[in-house]
Motif scaffolding. Structure first.
Motif, PDB file in Angstrom:
ATOM      1  N   GLN A 253     -10.135 -26.883  52.976  1.00  0.00           N
ATOM      2  CA  GLN A 253      -8.864 -26.971  52.387  1.00  0.00           C
ATOM      3  C   GLN A 253      -8.230 -25.593  51.781  1.00  0.00           C
ATOM      4  N   GLY A 254      -8.939 -24.861  50.992  1.00  0.00           N
ATOM      5  CA  GLY A 254      -8.410 -23.474  50.426  1.00  0.00           C
ATOM      6  C   GLY A 254      -8.526 -22.460  51.294  1.00  0.00           C
ATOM      7  N   LEU A 255      -9.436 -22.612  52.348  1.00  0.00           N
ATOM      8  CA  LEU A 255     -10.144 -21.606  53.205  1.00  0.00           C
ATOM      9  C   LEU A 255     -10.395 -20.276  52.676  1.00  0.00           C
ATOM     10  N   TYR A 256     -11.122 -20.671  51.446  1.00  0.00           N
ATOM     11  CA  TYR A 256     -11.911 -19.396  50.843  1.00  0.00           C
ATOM     12  C   TYR A 256     -13.395 -19.434  51.036  1.00  0.00           C
ATOM     13  N   PRO A 257     -14.123 -18.304  51.044  1.00  0.00           N
ATOM     14  CA  PRO A 257     -15.420 -18.430  51.650  1.00  0.00           C
ATOM     15  C   PRO A 257     -16.311 -18.998  50.390  1.00  0.00           C
ATOM     16  N   VAL A 258     -17.172 -19.713  50.695  1.00  0.00           N
ATOM     17  CA  VAL A 258     -18.213 -20.485  49.525  1.00  0.00           C
ATOM     18  C   VAL A 258     -19.638 -20.415  49.922  1.00  0.00           C
ATOM     19  N   ARG A 259     -19.743 -19.625  51.179  1.00  0.00           N
ATOM     20  CA  ARG A 259     -21.516 -19.528  51.291  1.00  0.00           C
ATOM     21  C   ARG A 259     -21.425 -18.448  52.546  1.00  0.00           C
ATOM     22  N   PHE A 260     -22.504 -17.383  52.615  1.00  0.00           N
ATOM     23  CA  PHE A 260     -22.559 -16.584  53.382  1.00  0.00           C
ATOM     24  C   PHE A 260     -23.967 -16.338  53.844  1.00  0.00           C
ATOM     25  N   ILE A 261     -24.492 -16.690  54.980  1.00  0.00           N
ATOM     26  CA  ILE A 261     -25.872 -16.541  55.457  1.00  0.00           C
ATOM     27  C   ILE A 261     -25.903 -15.558  56.529  1.00  0.00           C
ATOM     28  N   ASP A 262     -26.998 -14.716  56.380  1.00  0.00           N
ATOM     29  CA  ASP A 262     -27.495 -13.589  57.300  1.00  0.00           C
ATOM     30  C   ASP A 262     -29.082 -13.801  57.182  1.00  0.00           C
ATOM     31  N   PHE A 263     -29.561 -12.695  58.003  1.00  0.00           N
ATOM     32  CA  PHE A 263     -30.935 -12.864  58.374  1.00  0.00           C
ATOM     33  C   PHE A 263     -31.557 -11.271  58.275  1.00  0.00           C
ATOM     34  N   PHE A 264     -32.549 -11.100  57.681  1.00  0.00           N
ATOM     35  CA  PHE A 264     -33.391  -9.781  58.010  1.00  0.00           C
ATOM     36  C   PHE A 264     -34.886 -10.031  58.232  1.00  0.00           C
ATOM     37  N   GLY A 265     -35.036  -9.634  59.253  1.00  0.00           N
ATOM     38  CA  GLY A 265     -36.643 -10.194  59.984  1.00  0.00           C
ATOM     39  C   GLY A 265     -36.683 -11.492  59.902  1.00  0.00           C
ATOM     40  N   ARG A 266     -37.631 -12.279  59.458  1.00  0.00           N
ATOM     41  CA  ARG A 266     -37.660 -13.459  59.371  1.00  0.00           C
ATOM     42  C   ARG A 266     -37.337 -14.184  58.378  1.00  0.00           C
ATOM     43  N   ARG A 267     -36.651 -13.594  57.234  1.00  0.00           N
ATOM     44  CA  ARG A 267     -36.081 -14.074  56.041  1.00  0.00           C
ATOM     45  C   ARG A 267     -34.633 -14.385  56.067  1.00  0.00           C
ATOM     46  N   VAL A 268     -34.305 -15.463  55.516  1.00  0.00           N
ATOM     47  CA  VAL A 268     -32.977 -15.925  55.418  1.00  0.00           C
ATOM     48  C   VAL A 268     -32.349 -15.632  54.227  1.00  0.00           C
ATOM     49  N   ARG A 269     -30.977 -14.930  54.140  1.00  0.00           N
ATOM     50  CA  ARG A 269     -30.363 -14.432  53.035  1.00  0.00           C
ATOM     51  C   ARG A 269     -29.184 -15.331  52.860  1.00  0.00           C
ATOM     52  N   ASP A 270     -29.064 -16.131  51.764  1.00  0.00           N
ATOM     53  CA  ASP A 270     -28.034 -17.372  51.539  1.00  0.00           C
ATOM     54  C   ASP A 270     -27.326 -17.087  50.254  1.00  0.00           C
ATOM     55  N   THR A 271     -26.106 -16.585  50.325  1.00  0.00           N
ATOM     56  CA  THR A 271     -25.194 -16.394  49.103  1.00  0.00           C
ATOM     57  C   THR A 271     -24.012 -17.389  49.001  1.00  0.00           C
ATOM     58  N   ARG A 272     -24.038 -17.883  47.904  1.00  0.00           N
ATOM     59  CA  ARG A 272     -23.114 -19.148  47.570  1.00  0.00           C
ATOM     60  C   ARG A 272     -22.199 -18.861  46.547  1.00  0.00           C
ATOM     61  N   TYR A 273     -20.848 -18.826  46.797  1.00  0.00           N
ATOM     62  CA  TYR A 273     -19.883 -18.408  45.529  1.00  0.00           C
ATOM     63  C   TYR A 273     -19.101 -19.612  45.076  1.00  0.00           C
ATOM     64  N   LYS A 274     -19.169 -19.354  43.740  1.00  0.00           N
ATOM     65  CA  LYS A 274     -18.285 -20.295  43.177  1.00  0.00           C
ATOM     66  C   LYS A 274     -17.034 -19.637  42.886  1.00  0.00           C
ATOM     67  N   ILE A 275     -15.732 -20.177  43.556  1.00  0.00           N
ATOM     68  CA  ILE A 275     -14.382 -19.712  43.493  1.00  0.00           C
ATOM     69  C   ILE A 275     -13.677 -20.195  42.363  1.00  0.00           C
ATOM     70  N   LYS A 276     -12.717 -19.325  41.920  1.00  0.00           N
ATOM     71  CA  LYS A 276     -11.466 -19.710  41.089  1.00  0.00           C
ATOM     72  C   LYS A 276     -10.157 -19.158  41.514  1.00  0.00           C
ATOM     73  N   THR A 277      -9.151 -20.056  41.522  1.00  0.00           N
ATOM     74  CA  THR A 277      -8.089 -19.635  42.179  1.00  0.00           C
ATOM     75  C   THR A 277      -7.116 -18.823  40.908  1.00  0.00           C
ATOM     76  N   TYR A 278      -6.375 -17.850  41.480  1.00  0.00           N
ATOM     77  CA  TYR A 278      -5.430 -17.036  40.455  1.00  0.00           C
ATOM     78  C   TYR A 278      -4.251 -17.129  41.131  1.00  0.00           C
ATOM     79  N   GLY A 279      -3.335 -18.029  41.154  1.00  0.00           N
ATOM     80  CA  GLY A 279      -2.014 -18.324  41.447  1.00  0.00           C
ATOM     81  C   GLY A 279      -2.251 -18.631  42.928  1.00  0.00           C
ATOM     82  N   PRO A 280      -1.829 -17.821  43.892  1.00  0.00           N
ATOM     83  CA  PRO A 280      -1.847 -18.133  45.378  1.00  0.00           C
ATOM     84  C   PRO A 280      -2.993 -17.583  45.903  1.00  0.00           C
ATOM     85  N   VAL A 281      -3.831 -16.735  45.082  1.00  0.00           N
ATOM     86  CA  VAL A 281      -5.054 -16.174  45.798  1.00  0.00           C
ATOM     87  C   VAL A 281      -6.314 -16.650  45.049  1.00  0.00           C
TER      88      VAL A 281
END
Length: 255
Positions: free
Chosen positions: A179-207
């Motif tokens: 709905q908000g089209l803001y990122p909540v998760r980013f996944i990438d890989f280095f070697g055989r390991r998975v790096r998983d970053t998860r965001y908690k988002i707060k809105t500030y007016g229109p952003v």
């Protein structure tokens, strides 16, 4: 009596299937209307010119714990400053487009090539680049723009760019709250390991902007970050990004 029970069970099964089809169909319709262009367009022209904030980081890995604080200032497009620890110590990175300048105890460590990391890029710069440059950047960092899917994650609808499923096991992926089209998760890989970053988002007016983030390495929780003192469209003296004037001014004022 047995036939009656079979009919009831049959109707219940049909109803469950119908609900599944309706929900899936709705998600499909929403997902097919989402792509890189719509993601950028949602906030392009609305994204603030500047943001300042403090990022507190705690990392637990390899049997030891580390804590740190970063004082960050973003002046779009392309200017970023990160002070590691107390700004008065003079340890900082200044980013100017593709150039990275490092300082330690107010002494310059030289100029380096700035490798803009996707997990930072999607938090602002993406809304200032031309759409063709956005696509080139994402592709060069491993995001397959021909792959996408939709799904549910932590009770909300998401759009996944860079993968055809929500298993999170292959390919560089950016997960957007549908709905908000803001990122909540980013996944990438280095070697055989998975790096998983998860965001908690707060809105500030229109952003929006993160208030917290967690990072997992191959499923193990290794880092927590909090974002405080967030100021949208902060008044920033451009001198703080001037290499020749390093140490003469700073955006953060001690309380």
């Amino acid at each position: 009596m047995l036939n009656k029970k079979k009919k009831i069970l049959g109707l219940a099964g049909c109803l469950t299937f119908l609900i599944f089809v309706l929900v899936t169909g709705k998600l499909n319709a929403q997902a097919t209307s989402v792509n890189v262009e719509t993601i950028q367009k949602r906030y392009k022209g609305k994204w603030p010119k500047s943001i300042t904030y403090i990022k507190q980081i705690r990392r637990d890995q390899y049997g030891r714990s580390q804590e740190g604080k970063e004082y960050r200032a973003d002046l779009y497009p392309g200017l970023h400053r990160i002070d590691n620890g107390d700004p008065g110590d003079g340890n900082a990175s200044i980013i100017k487009g593709d150039s990275l300048f490092l300082f330690k105890a107010y002494q310059s460590s030289g100029r380096f090539v700035n490798n803009r990391y996707p997990d930072e890029y999607i938090l602002g710069d993406i809304y200032y680049d031309a759409i063709d440059d956005v696509k080139k950047y994402l592709i060069s960092n491993g995001v397959d723009l021909n792959k996408s899917c939709f799904g549910m994650w932590e009770g909300r609808k998401v759009y996944v760019l860079g993968a055809t499923n929500t298993e999170g096991k292959s390919g560089v992926q950016i997960w957007y709250e549908l709905q908000g089209l803001y990122p909540v998760r980013f996944i990438d890989f280095f070697g055989r390991r998975v790096r998983d970053t998860r965001y908690k988002i707060k809105t500030y007016g229109p952003v929006w902007f993160p208030v917290a983030a967690q990072q997992f390495i191959s499923g193990k929780h290794v880092e927590d970050a909090t974002y405080s003192n967030v100021t949208i469209n902060a008044s920033i003296n451009a001198d703080i990004f001037d290499i020749q004037k390093f140490g003469t001014s700073h955006w953060y004022k001690q309380p």
